[in-house]
Scaffold this motif. Structure first.
Motif, PDB file in Angstrom:
ATOM      1  N   TYR A  30       0.843  -1.205   0.000  1.00 57.09           N
ATOM      2  CA  TYR A  30       0.000   0.000   0.000  1.00 57.09           C
ATOM      3  C   TYR A  30       0.872   1.247   0.000  1.00 57.09           C
ATOM      4  N   ILE A  31       1.892   1.243   0.860  1.00 49.36           N
ATOM      5  CA  ILE A  31       2.749   2.432   0.965  1.00 49.36           C
ATOM      6  C   ILE A  31       3.507   2.647  -0.350  1.00 49.36           C
ATOM      7  N   ILE A  32       3.943   1.546  -0.959  1.00 47.87           N
ATOM      8  CA  ILE A  32       4.649   1.661  -2.248  1.00 47.87           C
ATOM      9  C   ILE A  32       3.707   2.275  -3.289  1.00 47.87           C
ATOM     10  N   TYR A  33       2.462   1.830  -3.258  1.00 53.39           N
ATOM     11  CA  TYR A  33       1.488   2.356  -4.219  1.00 53.39           C
ATOM     12  C   TYR A  33       1.250   3.855  -3.998  1.00 53.39           C
ATOM     13  N   LEU A  34       1.100   4.235  -2.733  1.00 56.28           N
ATOM     14  CA  LEU A  34       0.897   5.658  -2.416  1.00 56.28           C
ATOM     15  C   LEU A  34       2.095   6.463  -2.913  1.00 56.28           C
ATOM     16  N   ASN A  35       3.253   5.904  -2.714  1.00 54.71           N
ATOM     17  CA  ASN A  35       4.475   6.570  -3.129  1.00 54.71           C
ATOM     18  C   ASN A  35       4.519   6.740  -4.650  1.00 54.71           C
ATOM     19  N   SER A  36       4.023   5.707  -5.350  1.00 58.03           N
ATOM     20  CA  SER A  36       4.053   5.793  -6.815  1.00 58.03           C
ATOM     21  C   SER A  36       3.135   6.916  -7.297  1.00 58.03           C
ATOM     22  N   LEU A  37       2.022   7.109  -6.574  1.00 62.78           N
ATOM     23  CA  LEU A  37       1.116   8.203  -6.953  1.00 62.78           C
ATOM     24  C   LEU A  37       1.814   9.554  -6.774  1.00 62.78           C
ATOM     25  N   ILE A  38       2.583   9.659  -5.706  1.00 65.85           N
ATOM     26  CA  ILE A  38       3.313  10.912  -5.459  1.00 65.85           C
ATOM     27  C   ILE A  38       4.406  11.097  -6.503  1.00 65.85           C
ATOM     28  N   ASN A  39       5.089  10.007  -6.828  1.00 67.34           N
ATOM     29  CA  ASN A  39       6.194  10.110  -7.784  1.00 67.34           C
ATOM     30  C   ASN A  39       5.754  10.635  -9.138  1.00 67.34           C
ATOM     31  N   VAL A  40       4.532  10.239  -9.524  1.00 65.71           N
ATOM     32  CA  VAL A  40       3.996  10.759 -10.788  1.00 65.71           C
ATOM     33  C   VAL A  40       3.948  12.283 -10.713  1.00 65.71           C
ATOM     34  N   ALA A  41       3.490  12.770  -9.560  1.00 65.36           N
ATOM     35  CA  ALA A  41       3.376  14.222  -9.383  1.00 65.36           C
ATOM     36  C   ALA A  41       4.761  14.875  -9.338  1.00 65.36           C
ATOM     37  N   LEU A  42       5.694  14.169  -8.706  1.00 64.67           N
ATOM     38  CA  LEU A  42       7.042  14.753  -8.581  1.00 64.67           C
ATOM     39  C   LEU A  42       7.724  14.879  -9.937  1.00 64.67           C
ATOM     40  N   ASP A  43       7.322  14.018 -10.877  1.00 65.51           N
ATOM     41  CA  ASP A  43       7.917  14.077 -12.213  1.00 65.51           C
ATOM     42  C   ASP A  43       7.476  15.309 -12.988  1.00 65.51           C
ATOM     43  N   PHE A  44       6.367  15.865 -12.513  1.00 64.17           N
ATOM     44  CA  PHE A  44       5.901  17.093 -13.174  1.00 64.17           C
ATOM     45  C   PHE A  44       6.460  18.304 -12.445  1.00 64.17           C
ATOM     46  N   ASP A  45       6.372  19.475 -13.094  1.00 61.95           N
ATOM     47  CA  ASP A  45       6.934  20.631 -12.400  1.00 61.95           C
ATOM     48  C   ASP A  45       5.972  21.165 -11.347  1.00 61.95           C
ATOM     49  N   GLU A  46       6.475  22.038 -10.518  1.00 55.15           N
ATOM     50  CA  GLU A  46       5.731  22.508  -9.343  1.00 55.15           C
ATOM     51  C   GLU A  46       4.376  23.128  -9.677  1.00 55.15           C
ATOM     52  N   ASP A  47       4.291  23.798 -10.858  1.00 56.99           N
ATOM     53  CA  ASP A  47       3.037  24.473 -11.199  1.00 56.99           C
ATOM     54  C   ASP A  47       1.967  23.473 -11.633  1.00 56.99           C
ATOM     55  N   ASN A  48       2.410  22.251 -11.895  1.00 60.14           N
ATOM     56  CA  ASN A  48       1.470  21.299 -12.450  1.00 60.14           C
ATOM     57  C   ASN A  48       1.004  20.278 -11.418  1.00 60.14           C
ATOM     58  N   ILE A  49       0.660  20.759 -10.256  1.00 63.13           N
ATOM     59  CA  ILE A  49       0.335  19.897  -9.111  1.00 63.13           C
ATOM     60  C   ILE A  49      -0.940  19.080  -9.352  1.00 63.13           C
ATOM     61  N   SER A  50      -1.787  19.524 -10.269  1.00 59.46           N
ATOM     62  CA  SER A  50      -3.052  18.844 -10.518  1.00 59.46           C
ATOM     63  C   SER A  50      -2.840  17.425 -11.032  1.00 59.46           C
ATOM     64  N   GLU A  51      -1.622  17.130 -11.530  1.00 55.22           N
ATOM     65  CA  GLU A  51      -1.358  15.777 -12.004  1.00 55.22           C
ATOM     66  C   GLU A  51      -1.392  14.761 -10.857  1.00 55.22           C
ATOM     67  N   PHE A  52      -1.291  15.279  -9.661  1.00 54.66           N
ATOM     68  CA  PHE A  52      -1.328  14.404  -8.493  1.00 54.66           C
ATOM     69  C   PHE A  52      -2.762  13.922  -8.284  1.00 54.66           C
ATOM     70  N   ASN A  53      -2.938  12.596  -8.372  1.00 53.78           N
ATOM     71  CA  ASN A  53      -4.292  12.045  -8.257  1.00 53.78           C
ATOM     72  C   ASN A  53      -4.719  12.032  -6.791  1.00 53.78           C
ATOM     73  N   TYR A  54      -5.199  13.162  -6.396  1.00 51.93           N
ATOM     74  CA  TYR A  54      -5.538  13.458  -5.007  1.00 51.93           C
ATOM     75  C   TYR A  54      -6.569  12.479  -4.451  1.00 51.93           C
ATOM     76  N   LYS A  55      -7.613  12.231  -5.264  1.00 48.71           N
ATOM     77  CA  LYS A  55      -8.715  11.387  -4.795  1.00 48.71           C
ATOM     78  C   LYS A  55      -8.251   9.939  -4.573  1.00 48.71           C
ATOM     79  N   LYS A  56      -7.519   9.434  -5.548  1.00 48.97           N
ATOM     80  CA  LYS A  56      -7.016   8.060  -5.462  1.00 48.97           C
ATOM     81  C   LYS A  56      -6.114   7.909  -4.233  1.00 48.97           C
ATOM     82  N   PHE A  57      -5.273   8.910  -4.039  1.00 52.60           N
ATOM     83  CA  PHE A  57      -4.331   8.907  -2.921  1.00 52.60           C
ATOM     84  C   PHE A  57      -5.094   8.851  -1.599  1.00 52.60           C
TER      85      PHE A  57
END
Ligand SMILES: Nc1nc2c(ncn2[C@@H]2O[C@H](COP(=O)(O)OP(=O)(O)OP(=O)(O)O)[C@@H](O)[C@H]2O)c(=O)[nH]1
Ligand SMILES: [Mg+2]
Length: 453
Positions: A169-196
């Motif tokens: 579960y923690i690895i999965y949560l981390n993968s969701l964050i990593n997707v967001a980290l790959d984008f730049d700071e202004d593009n925070i919406s890429e972080f799948n907030y609901k899924k997380f």
């Protein structure tokens, strides 16, 4: 204290004393060499030529003198409990023979093992993980069916499976964050907030359930508190003794016989309880006798910590629970004792149980009610897979960190901070299974083992 795995160690693995047979263990580099000095196999083979994991008959000889005829079983590194070369000698169980063989082993280069040292080596050589080692320790301490079933469950890896799932579960949560980290700071919406958030909630619920199971189980291990209360002379101590099957508490026809409360372990259908006999509560509102007041205060203290109160009376009154209104939130069983003195034949009603402690009538009904009342709580045991306080504390830290994340995601925390907090949760999780390099912790775990284990 004993973190030295270079020596060859030995110990008697069976309980201290005389028995039909005794088992002596020896493990380490010099194991085969030492035993071959005085073991003569019936097949006349060298120790190293004997088939591993097989019983071999032979003699233990000191020079030409026969000490005993024994069976010997050898295990070659790494296919042994310790992961080292290991031999078990099954000798006759007289103290003389046991000590003589042990002395021979020590005189020829082995060292007497510390309690748990065989298991410590097993852990250090990667044969068992820390959870398995701790479950073994719990297995030795298990006095009743419940503690035993929990320890054996964990020995078979239930807790390890649970931890693996949490880690996924923690690895999965981390993968969701990593997707967001790959984008730049202004593009925070890429972080799948609901899924997380949804995943986090599922994970928190899972851990909470397990933690609750442990808390309940821990209570069970200590034993549920059953308290016998009532007016003086109603037969509390008589019933207490009857349940315990021994004359533990003094019984007399004098009012106020029991002054201080008495507490004992009580086992019912494999479950441990603590049962308490208390001083009878006088009907007078303002008692003056200091000893009596002290005794009564103790009675009320035990009532406060009771899980189940057995209210004993010696006559049927209109409002049976009137004295105990303030303990309404507690589980209560009302018992009418001395039914042998009743003129009319009355049978037990749902509201109360009729018994005669003196003539041993109605005891089974009380036991049945105790079981029924406690059953609701006992169900929690099914969920419990945490094997001890250390792991409970670690898992609680994981939970607290996850709750912190849940609370803060609403504040639009950056993925970097979430990632940091998740790492913290993972760190606490890792502490449960990771190789512990701290000698103090290892000592604490393994020193609870028996000698020879
Ligand atoms: N007839 C009859 N007498 C009983 C029964 N149970 C207890 N007694 C008697 O009642 C008296 C008081 O019994 P205890 O067990 O000492 O009563 P208690 O409630 O512990 O009394 P305190 O310690 O003074 O509060 C004794 O003489 C017992 O033998 C019963 O079922 N029938
Ligand atoms: Mg008494």
């Amino acid at each position: 204290m004993f973190i030295n795995n270079k020596d060859t160690i030995t110990a008697i693995a069976t309980p201290n004393g005389i028995g039909a047979i005794a088992i002596i263990r020896i493990s380490g580099k010099l194991c085969f060499k030492i035993v071959s000095i005085f073991f003569v196999s019936k097949e006349n083979k060298q120790i190293t030529e004997l088939k591993p994991k097989t019983m071999h008959l032979g003699l233990i000889k000191q020079k030409k003198k026969i000490i005993d005829q024994v069976f010997l079983c050898l295990f070659k590194k790494p296919f042994s409990y310790t992961g080292e070369d290991l031999i078990e000698i099954y000798c006759h169980g007289t103290l003389y023979i046991q000590n003589k063989i042990l002395k021979l082993l020590i005189d020829n280069g082995a060292r007497l093992a510390n309690p748990g040292e065989f298991s410590l080596r097993s852990f250090q050589n990667g044969k068992i993980d820390l959870i398995k080692a701790e479950s073994l320790s719990e297995l030795f301490k298990a006095e009743d069916e419940l503690a035993h079933s929990l320890a054996i469950k964990n020995f078979n890896g239930k807790f390890s499976i649970f931890l693996k799932e949490i880690r996924q579960y923690i690895i999965y949560l981390n993968s969701l964050i990593n997707v967001a980290l790959d984008f730049d700071e202004d593009n925070i919406s890429e972080f799948n907030y609901k899924k997380f958030r949804n995943t986090l909630v599922v994970l928190i619920t899972k851990i909470k359930r397990t933690i609750l199971g442990f808390q309940q189980n821990n209570l069970l291990k200590k034993g549920y508190y059953l308290v016998l209360v009532g007016r003086p002379n109603v037969g509390k101590s008589t019933l207490f003794n009857l349940l315990l099957k021994k004359e533990r508490s003094i019984v007399s026809n004098l009012s106020g016989t029991t002054i201080n409360y008495i507490e004992e372990d009580y086992f019912l259908k494999g479950i441990k309880y603590r049962i308490v006999d208390t001083a009878g509560i006088q009907p007078t509102k303002n008692p003056t006798n200091k000893l009596y007041i002290k005794g009564i205060n103790k009675t009320y203290e035990t009532i406060n910590s009771a899980d189940l109160i057995l209210v004993i009376k010696d006559k049927i009154e209109k409002d049976l629970e009137q004295d105990f209104q303030r303990y309404r939130n507690k589980q209560i069983i009302i018992i009418i004792n001395k039914c042998d003195l009743l003129k009319k034949k009355i049978i037990s009603k749902n509201k109360y149980i009729l018994i005669s402690a003196k003539y041993r009538i109605g005891l089974e009904r009380i036991k049945k009610q105790i079981k029924e009342k406690m059953n609701k709580r006992l169900n929690y045991k099914k969920d419990n897979i945490i094997n001890n306080m250390r792991n409970y504390e670690c898992l609680k830290k994981v939970l607290l960190t996850l709750i912190k994340i849940k609370k803060t995601i609403t504040n639009y925390l950056t993925p970097e901070i979430l990632s940091f907090l998740l790492r913290e949760a993972n760190y606490h999780l890792g502490k449960i299974t990771k190789i512990v390099t701290n000698d103090e912790i290892l000592n604490k775990i393994f020193s609870t083992f028996c000698l020879g284990k």
